[in-house]
Motif scaffolding. Structure first.
Motif, mmCIF file in Angstrom:
data_model
loop_
_atom_site.group_PDB
_atom_site.id
_atom_site.type_symbol
_atom_site.label_atom_id
_atom_site.label_comp_id
_atom_site.label_asym_id
_atom_site.label_seq_id
_atom_site.Cartn_x
_atom_site.Cartn_y
_atom_site.Cartn_z
ATOM 1 N N VAL A 14 0.882 -1.170 0.000
ATOM 2 C CA VAL A 14 0.000 0.000 0.000
ATOM 3 C C VAL A 14 0.915 1.213 0.000
ATOM 4 O O VAL A 14 1.677 1.403 0.945
ATOM 5 C CB VAL A 14 -0.930 0.030 1.237
ATOM 6 C CG1 VAL A 14 -1.789 1.291 1.221
ATOM 7 C CG2 VAL A 14 -1.821 -1.207 1.276
ATOM 8 N N SER A 39 1.063 -9.511 16.109
ATOM 9 C CA SER A 39 0.066 -8.541 15.673
ATOM 10 C C SER A 39 0.692 -7.596 14.645
ATOM 11 O O SER A 39 1.808 -7.111 14.841
ATOM 12 C CB SER A 39 -0.413 -7.773 16.902
ATOM 13 O OG SER A 39 -1.442 -6.925 16.537
ATOM 14 N N GLY A 40 -0.002 -7.390 13.553
ATOM 15 C CA GLY A 40 0.495 -6.482 12.519
ATOM 16 C C GLY A 40 1.439 -7.134 11.527
ATOM 17 O O GLY A 40 1.983 -6.467 10.643
ATOM 18 N N GLY A 42 0.717 -9.332 9.187
ATOM 19 C CA GLY A 42 0.147 -9.520 7.849
ATOM 20 C C GLY A 42 -0.768 -10.734 7.699
ATOM 21 O O GLY A 42 -1.167 -11.059 6.584
ATOM 22 N N THR A 45 -4.241 -9.815 6.347
ATOM 23 C CA THR A 45 -4.094 -9.353 4.958
ATOM 24 C C THR A 45 -3.963 -10.550 4.024
ATOM 25 O O THR A 45 -4.639 -10.608 2.988
ATOM 26 C CB THR A 45 -2.864 -8.429 4.841
ATOM 27 O OG1 THR A 45 -3.006 -7.363 5.780
ATOM 28 C CG2 THR A 45 -2.729 -7.857 3.440
HETATM 29 N N1 LIG Z 1 -5.031 -0.960 3.451
HETATM 30 C C1 LIG Z 1 -4.019 -0.768 4.278
HETATM 31 N N2 LIG Z 1 -3.323 0.383 4.272
HETATM 32 C C2 LIG Z 1 -2.276 0.569 5.081
HETATM 33 N N3 LIG Z 1 -1.820 -0.334 5.958
HETATM 34 C C3 LIG Z 1 -2.476 -1.499 6.027
HETATM 35 C C4 LIG Z 1 -3.595 -1.788 5.204
HETATM 36 N N4 LIG Z 1 -4.026 -3.029 5.495
HETATM 37 C C5 LIG Z 1 -3.212 -3.498 6.470
HETATM 38 N N5 LIG Z 1 -2.286 -2.581 6.786
HETATM 39 C C6 LIG Z 1 -1.180 -2.752 7.755
HETATM 40 O O1 LIG Z 1 -0.563 -3.980 7.457
HETATM 41 C C7 LIG Z 1 -0.104 -4.623 8.635
HETATM 42 C C8 LIG Z 1 -0.644 -6.018 8.700
HETATM 43 O O2 LIG Z 1 -2.024 -5.985 9.033
HETATM 44 P P1 LIG Z 1 -2.865 -7.293 9.314
HETATM 45 O O3 LIG Z 1 -4.263 -6.892 9.638
HETATM 46 O O4 LIG Z 1 -2.669 -8.226 8.185
HETATM 47 O O5 LIG Z 1 -2.117 -7.868 10.610
HETATM 48 P P2 LIG Z 1 -2.406 -9.163 11.483
HETATM 49 O O6 LIG Z 1 -1.191 -10.034 11.403
HETATM 50 O O7 LIG Z 1 -3.699 -9.759 11.103
HETATM 51 O O8 LIG Z 1 -2.481 -8.560 12.961
HETATM 52 P P3 LIG Z 1 -3.424 -8.958 14.228
HETATM 53 O O9 LIG Z 1 -2.793 -10.171 14.832
HETATM 54 O O10 LIG Z 1 -3.314 -7.767 15.106
HETATM 55 O O11 LIG Z 1 -4.816 -9.170 13.712
HETATM 56 C C9 LIG Z 1 -0.508 -3.720 9.791
HETATM 57 O O12 LIG Z 1 0.584 -2.935 10.162
HETATM 58 C C10 LIG Z 1 -1.623 -2.882 9.195
HETATM 59 O O13 LIG Z 1 -1.704 -1.628 9.829
#
Ligand SMILES: Nc1ncnc2c1ncn2[C@@H]1O[C@H](COP(=O)(O)OP(=O)(O)OP(=O)(O)O)[C@@H](O)[C@H]1O
Ligand SMILES: [Mg+2]
Length: 214
Positions: A14, A39-40, A42, A45
């Protein structure tokens, strides 16, 4: 065994931020794969890409041998179902939510089937006509999960769906998902739950947007 998913050099970016980098992954049909990582990192995503809710910015995702982009969205959602990290119920009542899967398939609402499903997750028929505002967070999670499973998909992606549940209801959801998996459902489950991680049959770890080897 046949692969239901093949992910090749996938990336998701992004702006200048690389959220996923060089992801390569194969998921066999019938697998129950646990996805862990900070957390964070990915995880959600990647799951949203596999569920075709967002598109990768690089690389390839094959589902059942064909590019994920080649499927009709409605057909795809029926084959690959995503249970949200923070589920929301829509409409006014639980019925509105559980009748939706029937409507999409142009089928009559089967109340007995719905009651059987509610009972699988420790809820009873009185929930059908409850207002969505009157069910607890943990009940909401279980009802949302039923919405995914009432017509079982080929792949279920669960994103921390047991996070708000007590031990008893967690065990109920685990048992239900194990049964579906035994009958052939491929499951990808994202979790931070220590017991789920310990019990997992297969596991991948994501760190900083990449798959790490344990
Ligand atoms: N559309 C977007 N624009 C900008 N940053 C994004 C976007 N989507 C996700 N992110 C960032 O990408 C990173 C990964 O997010 P993601 O939701 O996949 O994490 P996660 O591993 O599921 O975390 P958690 O365990 O907290 O749920 C984070 O830092 C998030 O802020
Ligand atoms: Mg997440």
């Amino acid at each position: 065994m046949e692969n239901i998913f093949e992910v090749q050099d996938l990336s998701y970016q992004v702006g200048e931020t690389k959220i996923l980098k060089h992801i390569n992954l194969e998921v066999e049909k019938g697998n129950y794969l646990t996805v862990v990582g900070p957390s964070g990192s990915g995880k959600s995503t990647l799951m949203r890409i596999l569920a075709s809710m967002i598109s990768a910015t690089g690389g390839k995702v094959l589902f059942d041998g064909k590019s994920i982009d080649s499927y009709e969205p409605i057909e795809y959602r029926q084959r690959v179902s995503y249970a949200f990290q923070q589920p929301t119920l829509f409409g006014k009542t639980v019925r509105d939510n559980l009748s939706f899967p029937f409507e999409v398939r142009k089928k009559d609402f089967d109340e007995m089937k719905v009651i059987n499903y509610l009972e699988m997750v420790n809820l009873n028929e009185t929930y059908i006509d409850k207002s969505v505002n009157d069910v607890s967070g943990g009940e909401k999670q279980r009802i949302a999960l039923l919405r995914n499973l009432i017509f079982p998909p080929e792949v279920l992606i669960t994103d921390e769906v047991t996070a708000g549940l007590d031990a008893e209801n967690k065990a109920i959801v685990h048992r239900m998902l194990n049964e579906f998996n035994d009958r052939g459902l491929t499951i990808l489950r994202v979790t931070h739950d220590e017991t789920e991680i310990e019990d997992s049959r297969a596991k991948i770890r994501i760190g900083n947007g990449e798959i790490e080897n344990d």
